[in-house]
Design an enzyme around this catalytic site. Structure first.
Site, PDB file in Angstrom:
ATOM      1  N   ASN A 157      23.424  65.298  71.623  1.00 39.29           N
ATOM      2  CA  ASN A 157      24.891  65.431  71.622  1.00 39.29           C
ATOM      3  C   ASN A 157      25.374  66.886  71.567  1.00 39.29           C
ATOM      4  O   ASN A 157      26.459  67.190  72.052  1.00 39.29           O
ATOM      5  CB  ASN A 157      25.532  64.564  70.526  1.00 39.29           C
ATOM      6  N   LYS A 180      11.168  70.182  70.085  1.00 39.89           N
ATOM      7  CA  LYS A 180      11.210  69.077  71.040  1.00 39.89           C
ATOM      8  C   LYS A 180      12.668  68.654  71.215  1.00 39.89           C
ATOM      9  O   LYS A 180      13.262  68.041  70.341  1.00 39.89           O
ATOM     10  CB  LYS A 180      10.383  67.886  70.562  1.00 39.89           C
ATOM     11  N   PRO A 181      13.261  69.041  72.352  1.00 39.26           N
ATOM     12  CA  PRO A 181      14.656  68.664  72.572  1.00 39.26           C
ATOM     13  C   PRO A 181      14.758  67.195  72.983  1.00 39.26           C
ATOM     14  O   PRO A 181      13.740  66.589  73.333  1.00 39.26           O
ATOM     15  CB  PRO A 181      15.083  69.572  73.735  1.00 39.26           C
ATOM     16  N   GLU A 256      18.977  66.065  59.183  1.00 41.97           N
ATOM     17  CA  GLU A 256      20.415  65.954  59.475  1.00 41.97           C
ATOM     18  C   GLU A 256      20.594  64.658  60.228  1.00 41.97           C
ATOM     19  O   GLU A 256      20.276  64.576  61.417  1.00 41.97           O
ATOM     20  CB  GLU A 256      20.878  67.145  60.329  1.00 41.97           C
ATOM     21  N   LEU A 257      21.108  63.635  59.552  1.00 36.21           N
ATOM     22  CA  LEU A 257      21.071  62.287  60.129  1.00 36.21           C
ATOM     23  C   LEU A 257      22.473  61.769  60.451  1.00 36.21           C
ATOM     24  O   LEU A 257      23.414  62.538  60.592  1.00 36.21           O
ATOM     25  CB  LEU A 257      20.307  61.359  59.179  1.00 36.21           C
ATOM     26  N   ARG A 284      36.415  65.395  69.711  1.00 36.09           N
ATOM     27  CA  ARG A 284      35.508  66.468  70.103  1.00 36.09           C
ATOM     28  C   ARG A 284      34.223  65.811  70.589  1.00 36.09           C
ATOM     29  O   ARG A 284      33.721  64.879  69.951  1.00 36.09           O
ATOM     30  CB  ARG A 284      35.210  67.366  68.899  1.00 36.09           C
ATOM     31  N   CYS A 290      27.980  63.450  64.971  1.00 37.38           N
ATOM     32  CA  CYS A 290      27.677  62.865  63.669  1.00 37.38           C
ATOM     33  C   CYS A 290      28.875  63.024  62.747  1.00 37.38           C
ATOM     34  O   CYS A 290      29.053  62.267  61.810  1.00 37.38           O
ATOM     35  CB  CYS A 290      26.460  63.544  63.068  1.00 37.38           C
ATOM     36  N   GLU A 387      27.795  53.910  63.498  1.00 36.91           N
ATOM     37  CA  GLU A 387      28.413  55.013  64.245  1.00 36.91           C
ATOM     38  C   GLU A 387      28.887  54.477  65.598  1.00 36.91           C
ATOM     39  O   GLU A 387      28.103  53.897  66.338  1.00 36.91           O
ATOM     40  CB  GLU A 387      27.365  56.098  64.516  1.00 36.91           C
TER      41      GLU A 387
END
Ligand code: NAD
Length: 483
Positions: A157, A180-181, A256-257, A284, A290, A387
């Protein structure tokens, strides 16, 4: 349409300062979510490639950790400047592979670059302490060493910023990294590698290995004896798997979840300011953040005004290819993401929610979903617990402060909460009672490289940005001395 933009973008693995094919020559396609066209074929790292990348990082570790902090800082500062030089090209690349509107991509590039500037400055402030042991009187020298090879795993994202938020502090601390993207958006990080090389980052200090085989590839790295820390940004579900894997070698972890942000509008709020904040907090990145406001709680006294004004603003947003002028709503990242939004909206509507604008998936091509406002969303709607990750505002009303605090906290997540009130005393009192790592008090945007970003509960462990972000890549050592 893309030729100029994609002509020089690398598509292989960046290991030890060289471009390499995958060991088994595997590749995967990258898709433009606005057109559903294939825009690139990228090397897909194997387990052997992942191990080679960790080996390359480990080989670079001693020399990088031994450089003076100021030298590392100058390289990061240079990287900041070069990213800003190339900002427009990088922004367009983000839009092509992620779909977000160009204005969002420009914002992301600037935000991403700032992590290099911030950590160029913060890396020289790795200070320790000296004290005397109370009983023995010996001196206690406390200092912080770079942890070692860091494995970084990032989501689609924010293809630039979620990575620089990790690379910046890791390099400032003296740690080499293997990144690793996300498979949806590998190009942005590959495009960054020549920039980092130009800035002076030595071979092997940053390695990038896109892969379609994320699970086994990351798992192999977490079990490599030279890896000491894993820093992950992504879903809570995958984060839990990595925490299990990290336990085997007792790795340091930064997580970071996911989030499920409440957006609370009190009866004494400046409603127009709340609308402006809501548009940012919700829209945005098309809601694919997140930090996106997921549950709006509006006091019954201002509910009518807020609902009318928010619906009016949402209804006029221009949806289209993010590269086109005036577009503020691009496509979602892929069919799966779009279908999830369709499912959540249908679920809420079938349980009684009212569609005030949007709510209908347009015909393709492209994974588009319109800006949508739903009122009267019932507590049983799935979107209040998951989410949404899309441009959908779900509105509910409340009557008392205690009630809304309880409802806002009633989630497994704890990343960010937003609240609007003119009474700052109330704002701070409520903030303290909210179990969220970050609070936007009369603001719809909290992200800042200088601030500690991170969540409570199942939204994560640790903080990124600020001084805390540097500490994630440092280990404390205490030396007991007689002098
Ligand atoms: P994701 O968890 O599906 O993927 C994140 C990364 O993990 C990707 O690189 C992916 O390829 C990799 N991955 C997937 N399965 C894996 C496995 N089994 N083992 C190892 N790696 C694996 O998340 P996403 O869909 O890319 O991103 C969206 C999620 O990220 C949302 O939940 C969002 O809230 C979260 N997010 C959190 C923050 C934050 O700072 N807290 C920021 C941005 C996004």
């Amino acid at each position: 349409m893309y030729d100029n933009l994609l002509a020089n973008v690398p598509t292989d693995l960046w290991i030890g300062g060289q471009w390499r094919k995958a060991s088994d020559n595997a590749r995967f396609d990258v898709i433009d979510p606005a057109t559903e066209q294939t825009i690139a074929s990228v090397a897909s790292a194997s387990i052997d490639d992942a191990k080679a990348a960790v080996d390359a990082a480990q080989s670079a570790f001693e020399a990088w950790a031994g450089r003076k902090p100021r030298e590392r800082g100058e390289i990061l500062r240079k990287a900041f400047e070069l990213i800003m030089r190339d900002a427009e090209r990088l922004a367009k690349l983000i839009t092509i592979e992620n779909g977000k509107a160009l204005s969002d991509s420009r914002g992301e590039v600037a935000y991403a670059a700032e992590f290099f500037r911030w950590f160029a400055e913060e890396g020289v402030r790795n200070l320790g302490e000296v004290g005397r042991a109370p009983s023995s009187g010996a001196r206690m020298v406390v200092h912080h060493k770079p942890i070692g090879v860091a494995v970084l795993v990032t989501p689609w994202n924010f293809p630039a910023a979620m990575a620089t938020r990790k690379i910046g502090p890791a390099l400032a601390a003296g740690c080499p990294v293997v990144l690793k993207p996300a498979s949806e958006t590998p190009l942005t990080m590959l495009a960054l590698m020549p920039i980092l090389e130009e800035a002076g980052v030595p071979a092997g200090v940053v390695n990038v290995i896109p892969s379609r085989r994320s699970g086994p590839v990351v798992d192999a790295m977490l079990h490599h004896p030279d890896v000491r820390v894993v820093s992950f940004t992504g879903s809570t579900e995958v984060g839990k798997k990595l925490l299990h894997a990290a336990a085997d070698n007792v790795l340091n972890t930064a997580m970071e979840l996911g989030g499920n942000a409440p957006f609370i509008v009190f009866e004494d709020a400046d409603v127009d300011a709340a609308i402006d904040g809501a548009m940012i907090a919700k829209m945005r990145n098309m809601g694919e953040a997140c930090t996106a406001a997921n549950r709006f709680y509006v006091h019954e006294k201002v509910q009518e005004e807020f609902t009318k004004k928010l619906t009016a603003k949402m209804a006029v947003l221009k949806m289209g290819n993010g590269l086109d002028d005036g577009v503020s709503l691009g496509p979602l990242v892929n069919a799966e993401g779009r279908d999830k939004v369709v499912e959540l909206v249908d679920d809420a509507v079938s349980k009684g929610a009212k569609v005030l604008t949007g709510g209908k998936r347009p015909d393709g091509p492209g994974f588009f979903y319109p800006a949508t406002v739903l009122s009267n969303v019932p507590d049983s709607a799935k979107m209040l617990n998951e989410e949404i990750f899309g441009p959908v505002a779900s509105l509910q009303t409340f009557t008392s402060e205690d009630e809304v605090i309880h409802r806002a906290n009633d989630t497994i997540y704890g990343l960010v909460a937003y609240l609007y009130t003119k009474d700052i005393g109330r704002g701070l009192r409520v903030s303290e009672k909210l179990d969220f790592g970050m609070i936007g008090l009369n603001r719809g945007l909290v992200s800042d490289p200088a601030a500690p970003f991170g969540g409570m509960k199942q939204s994560g462990i640790g903080r990124e940005g600020a001084h805390e972000g540097l500490m994630e890549f440092l280990e404390t050592q205490y030396v007991s001395v007689n002098w």
